[in-house]
Motif scaffolding. Sequence first.
Motif, short mmCIF file in Angstrom:
data_model
loop_
_atom_site.label_atom_id
_atom_site.label_comp_id
_atom_site.label_asym_id
_atom_site.label_seq_id
_atom_site.Cartn_x
_atom_site.Cartn_y
_atom_site.Cartn_z
N VAL A 1 0.82 -1.20 0.00
CA VAL A 1 0.00 0.00 0.00
C VAL A 1 0.87 1.27 0.00
O VAL A 1 0.81 2.04 -0.94
CB VAL A 1 -1.05 0.04 1.13
N ALA A 2 1.66 1.49 1.03
CA ALA A 2 2.53 2.66 1.06
C ALA A 2 3.67 2.48 0.05
O ALA A 2 4.14 1.37 -0.17
CB ALA A 2 3.10 2.88 2.45
N GLU A 3 4.12 3.58 -0.53
CA GLU A 3 5.28 3.54 -1.41
C GLU A 3 6.54 3.68 -0.56
O GLU A 3 6.73 4.70 0.11
CB GLU A 3 5.21 4.69 -2.42
N VAL A 4 7.37 2.65 -0.56
CA VAL A 4 8.59 2.68 0.22
C VAL A 4 9.68 3.33 -0.63
O VAL A 4 10.08 2.80 -1.66
CB VAL A 4 9.01 1.26 0.67
N VAL A 5 10.14 4.50 -0.18
CA VAL A 5 11.13 5.24 -0.95
C VAL A 5 12.54 5.04 -0.43
O VAL A 5 13.50 5.40 -1.10
CB VAL A 5 10.78 6.74 -1.01
N GLY A 6 12.67 4.44 0.76
CA GLY A 6 14.01 4.23 1.28
C GLY A 6 14.03 3.29 2.47
O GLY A 6 13.04 3.16 3.20
N MET A 7 15.18 2.64 2.61
CA MET A 7 15.44 1.78 3.77
C MET A 7 16.87 2.05 4.24
O MET A 7 17.80 2.10 3.43
CB MET A 7 15.32 0.30 3.40
N PHE A 8 17.01 2.24 5.54
CA PHE A 8 18.31 2.53 6.16
C PHE A 8 18.57 1.46 7.22
O PHE A 8 17.69 1.19 8.05
CB PHE A 8 18.27 3.93 6.78
N PHE A 9 19.75 0.86 7.20
CA PHE A 9 20.06 -0.30 8.03
C PHE A 9 21.19 0.01 9.02
O PHE A 9 22.26 0.48 8.62
CB PHE A 9 20.48 -1.47 7.15
N PHE A 10 20.94 -0.28 10.30
CA PHE A 10 21.93 -0.08 11.37
C PHE A 10 22.46 -1.41 11.90
O PHE A 10 21.79 -2.44 11.79
CB PHE A 10 21.28 0.63 12.57
N MET A 11 23.59 -1.33 12.53
CA MET A 11 24.24 -2.42 13.26
C MET A 11 24.26 -3.70 12.42
O MET A 11 24.56 -3.64 11.25
CB MET A 11 23.55 -2.64 14.62
N ASP A 12 23.93 -4.86 13.00
CA ASP A 12 23.98 -6.12 12.26
C ASP A 12 22.97 -6.18 11.12
O ASP A 12 23.08 -7.02 10.24
CB ASP A 12 23.78 -7.31 13.20
N LYS B 1 13.43 -2.47 -9.46
CA LYS B 1 12.07 -2.25 -9.94
C LYS B 1 11.54 -0.86 -9.58
O LYS B 1 10.85 -0.22 -10.37
CB LYS B 1 11.15 -3.32 -9.36
N THR B 2 11.87 -0.39 -8.37
CA THR B 2 11.25 0.82 -7.85
C THR B 2 12.19 2.02 -7.70
O THR B 2 11.72 3.14 -7.56
CB THR B 2 10.63 0.56 -6.47
N GLY B 3 13.49 1.76 -7.65
CA GLY B 3 14.44 2.83 -7.39
C GLY B 3 14.56 3.19 -5.91
O GLY B 3 15.20 4.17 -5.54
N MET B 4 13.96 2.37 -5.05
CA MET B 4 13.99 2.61 -3.62
C MET B 4 15.44 2.72 -3.11
O MET B 4 16.29 1.94 -3.50
CB MET B 4 13.29 1.43 -2.91
N LEU B 5 15.69 3.68 -2.24
CA LEU B 5 17.00 3.87 -1.64
C LEU B 5 17.30 2.71 -0.69
O LEU B 5 16.47 2.37 0.16
CB LEU B 5 17.04 5.18 -0.86
N LEU B 6 18.48 2.13 -0.81
CA LEU B 6 18.98 1.15 0.13
C LEU B 6 20.28 1.71 0.68
O LEU B 6 21.23 1.94 -0.08
CB LEU B 6 19.27 -0.19 -0.56
N MET B 7 20.34 1.95 1.99
CA MET B 7 21.55 2.54 2.57
C MET B 7 21.89 1.85 3.88
O MET B 7 21.02 1.64 4.73
CB MET B 7 21.37 4.04 2.80
N ALA B 8 23.17 1.53 4.04
CA ALA B 8 23.68 0.97 5.28
C ALA B 8 24.41 2.07 6.04
O ALA B 8 25.07 2.92 5.44
CB ALA B 8 24.65 -0.18 4.99
N CYS B 9 24.29 2.06 7.34
CA CYS B 9 25.06 2.96 8.18
C CYS B 9 26.54 2.76 7.84
O CYS B 9 27.03 1.63 7.85
CB CYS B 9 24.79 2.63 9.64
#
Length: 110
Positions: free
Chosen positions: A30-41, A62-70
């Motif tokens: 339902v919601a458009e996920v524009v980004g994910m940020f990952f911490f620690m393990d 497919k979506t261009g969603m941001l994937l970023m690790a700390c």
Amino acid sequence: MKVAYVFSTTNSQKILNNMIIPQLEKDTHVAEVVGMFFFMDNTFFLLRGTEMGERLQQIHDKTGMLLMACDQCAIERNIEKDLVPGASIGCFPQLYTALAGVGVDQVITL
């Protein structure tokens, strides 16, 4: 609604793997996920060659969603060069910059 997720808890794997990723793959989140940020393990979720990393990469493609690790978390775990191609590393200033133009309505921390 546009959302961004911050994954910081040990329960993140179950939530991401069993709920969010399958919903995104089936276009039922339902919601458009524009980004994910990952911490620690949780930065390990973005590793190239892992099932979760490859699934996240496919969603990114497919979506261009941001994937970023700390950045510090990835460096401490010596994985900064082993992330899926669509993932980057950074800290909050880079996250803010990357998400600035997409109109995030809500940030959800899990």
